[in-house]
Design a protein around this motif. Sequence first.
Motif, PDB file in Angstrom:
ATOM      1  N   UNK A 112     -18.471 -10.693  23.212  1.00 31.68           N
ATOM      2  CA  UNK A 112     -17.285 -10.984  22.416  1.00 31.68           C
ATOM      3  C   UNK A 112     -17.639 -10.800  20.941  1.00 31.68           C
ATOM      4  N   UNK A 113     -16.905  -9.906  20.267  1.00 31.32           N
ATOM      5  CA  UNK A 113     -17.141  -9.631  18.860  1.00 31.32           C
ATOM      6  C   UNK A 113     -16.666 -10.757  17.969  1.00 31.32           C
ATOM      7  N   UNK A 114     -17.046 -10.729  16.690  1.00 27.56           N
ATOM      8  CA  UNK A 114     -16.670 -11.794  15.762  1.00 27.56           C
ATOM      9  C   UNK A 114     -15.160 -11.917  15.603  1.00 27.56           C
ATOM     10  N   UNK A 115     -14.737 -13.148  15.445  1.00 29.68           N
ATOM     11  CA  UNK A 115     -13.342 -13.510  15.163  1.00 29.68           C
ATOM     12  C   UNK A 115     -12.364 -13.117  16.270  1.00 29.68           C
ATOM     13  N   UNK A 116     -12.848 -12.949  17.496  1.00 32.71           N
ATOM     14  CA  UNK A 116     -11.934 -12.745  18.623  1.00 32.71           C
ATOM     15  C   UNK A 116     -11.260 -14.073  18.943  1.00 32.71           C
ATOM     16  N   UNK A 117     -10.044 -14.000  19.477  1.00 35.79           N
ATOM     17  CA  UNK A 117      -9.254 -15.194  19.780  1.00 35.79           C
ATOM     18  C   UNK A 117      -8.716 -15.109  21.198  1.00 35.79           C
ATOM     19  N   UNK A 118      -8.889 -16.193  21.950  1.00 33.54           N
ATOM     20  CA  UNK A 118      -8.380 -16.319  23.312  1.00 33.54           C
ATOM     21  C   UNK A 118      -7.399 -17.485  23.322  1.00 33.54           C
ATOM     22  N   UNK A 119      -6.158 -17.232  23.706  1.00 32.38           N
ATOM     23  CA  UNK A 119      -5.111 -18.252  23.637  1.00 32.38           C
ATOM     24  C   UNK A 119      -4.481 -18.415  25.012  1.00 32.38           C
ATOM     25  N   UNK A 120      -4.573 -19.628  25.604  1.00 32.06           N
ATOM     26  CA  UNK A 120      -4.003 -19.841  26.933  1.00 32.06           C
ATOM     27  C   UNK A 120      -2.688 -20.608  26.921  1.00 32.06           C
ATOM     28  N   UNK A 121      -2.306 -21.186  25.807  1.00 38.92           N
ATOM     29  CA  UNK A 121      -1.043 -21.933  25.749  1.00 38.92           C
ATOM     30  C   UNK A 121      -0.206 -21.467  24.565  1.00 38.92           C
ATOM     31  N   UNK A 122       1.066 -21.718  24.664  1.00 40.09           N
ATOM     32  CA  UNK A 122       1.990 -21.370  23.590  1.00 40.09           C
ATOM     33  C   UNK A 122       3.264 -22.176  23.720  1.00 40.09           C
ATOM     34  N   UNK A 123       4.243 -21.793  22.960  1.00 42.57           N
ATOM     35  CA  UNK A 123       5.530 -22.482  22.947  1.00 42.57           C
ATOM     36  C   UNK A 123       6.612 -21.523  23.432  1.00 42.57           C
ATOM     37  N   UNK A 124       7.687 -22.054  23.992  1.00 40.64           N
ATOM     38  CA  UNK A 124       8.800 -21.186  24.391  1.00 40.64           C
ATOM     39  C   UNK A 124       9.371 -20.433  23.188  1.00 40.64           C
ATOM     40  N   UNK A 125       9.949 -19.275  23.456  1.00 46.96           N
ATOM     41  CA  UNK A 125      10.559 -18.473  22.400  1.00 46.96           C
ATOM     42  C   UNK A 125      11.842 -19.122  21.899  1.00 46.96           C
ATOM     43  N   UNK A 126      12.610 -19.718  22.789  1.00 45.55           N
ATOM     44  CA  UNK A 126      13.891 -20.349  22.429  1.00 45.55           C
ATOM     45  C   UNK A 126      13.657 -21.433  21.382  1.00 45.55           C
ATOM     46  N   UNK A 127      14.292 -21.330  20.191  1.00 45.12           N
ATOM     47  CA  UNK A 127      14.037 -22.316  19.139  1.00 45.12           C
ATOM     48  C   UNK A 127      14.422 -23.734  19.528  1.00 45.12           C
ATOM     49  N   UNK A 128      15.399 -23.886  20.421  1.00 44.75           N
ATOM     50  CA  UNK A 128      15.796 -25.222  20.867  1.00 44.75           C
ATOM     51  C   UNK A 128      14.774 -25.890  21.766  1.00 44.75           C
ATOM     52  N   UNK A 129      13.933 -25.087  22.399  1.00 42.15           N
ATOM     53  CA  UNK A 129      12.910 -25.617  23.305  1.00 42.15           C
ATOM     54  C   UNK A 129      11.513 -25.608  22.691  1.00 42.15           C
ATOM     55  N   UNK A 130      11.334 -24.893  21.638  1.00 42.47           N
ATOM     56  CA  UNK A 130      10.016 -24.588  21.089  1.00 42.47           C
ATOM     57  C   UNK A 130       9.138 -25.808  20.837  1.00 42.47           C
ATOM     58  N   UNK A 131       9.717 -26.906  20.413  1.00 42.70           N
ATOM     59  CA  UNK A 131       8.927 -28.093  20.080  1.00 42.70           C
ATOM     60  C   UNK A 131       8.909 -29.130  21.193  1.00 42.70           C
ATOM     61  N   UNK A 132       9.392 -28.767  22.358  1.00 45.06           N
ATOM     62  CA  UNK A 132       9.511 -29.767  23.418  1.00 45.06           C
ATOM     63  C   UNK A 132       8.473 -29.652  24.526  1.00 45.06           C
ATOM     64  N   UNK A 133       7.867 -28.522  24.699  1.00 45.99           N
ATOM     65  CA  UNK A 133       6.824 -28.400  25.713  1.00 45.99           C
ATOM     66  C   UNK A 133       5.993 -27.156  25.457  1.00 45.99           C
TER      67      UNK A 133
END
Length: 192
Positions: A112-133
């Motif tokens: 793995x080279x420098x500054x690589x990023x692995x992301x397994x979680x995120x937020x829903x795209x819908x702005x109404x749901x984005x902060x809820x799960x």
Amino acid sequence: MSDDLLMPIHDPQLLARGERVLGPEFRAMSGRVLQVTALTSRLNVLPFDDEAAKAALFAQILGRPLPPRVTIYPPFYTDHGLRLDFAERVFVNQGCTFLDYAGIRLGEGVMVGPKATFITVGHPVDPGERRHFLTGAPIDVAENVWIGAGATILPGVHIGRDAVVAAGAVVADDVPARSLVTGPKGTVRRRW
């Protein structure tokens, strides 16, 4: 982070199956994030040659010792640590980030080279749901893969054996074995 910004995550195994998750474990998850952030902060200021102290902190971060012949150069960042699985002969260069709540596995001989990023979680795209799960899925990197500097690997991606992910690539889809992935993925898919 206030409780009204994110609803709790109940079962990380649900995230591992790519499902949306709610539940009362958010405080435990956020507590783990704070604990691991403190541990990685200590790790990232150690003298480079203090192998014993680095090994002890990695054991606390991962919940077990690093496998034999794994090399990780600090600074190193993770938000959970307990769902990181490094096989033997993995090499992780400086400044990499592993957001591993839904699980990340790096097979034997992965580089793995420098500054690589692995992301397994995120937020829903819908702005109404984005902060809820949170949503998410695990990342699986097969044996002998090379991830270039500054690459970003997104939730649910499987990278096949002997593949190469070029520097700066954003990987949102599975990568076949013995293939090369290059370039940014950013494309407008829909508008609201």
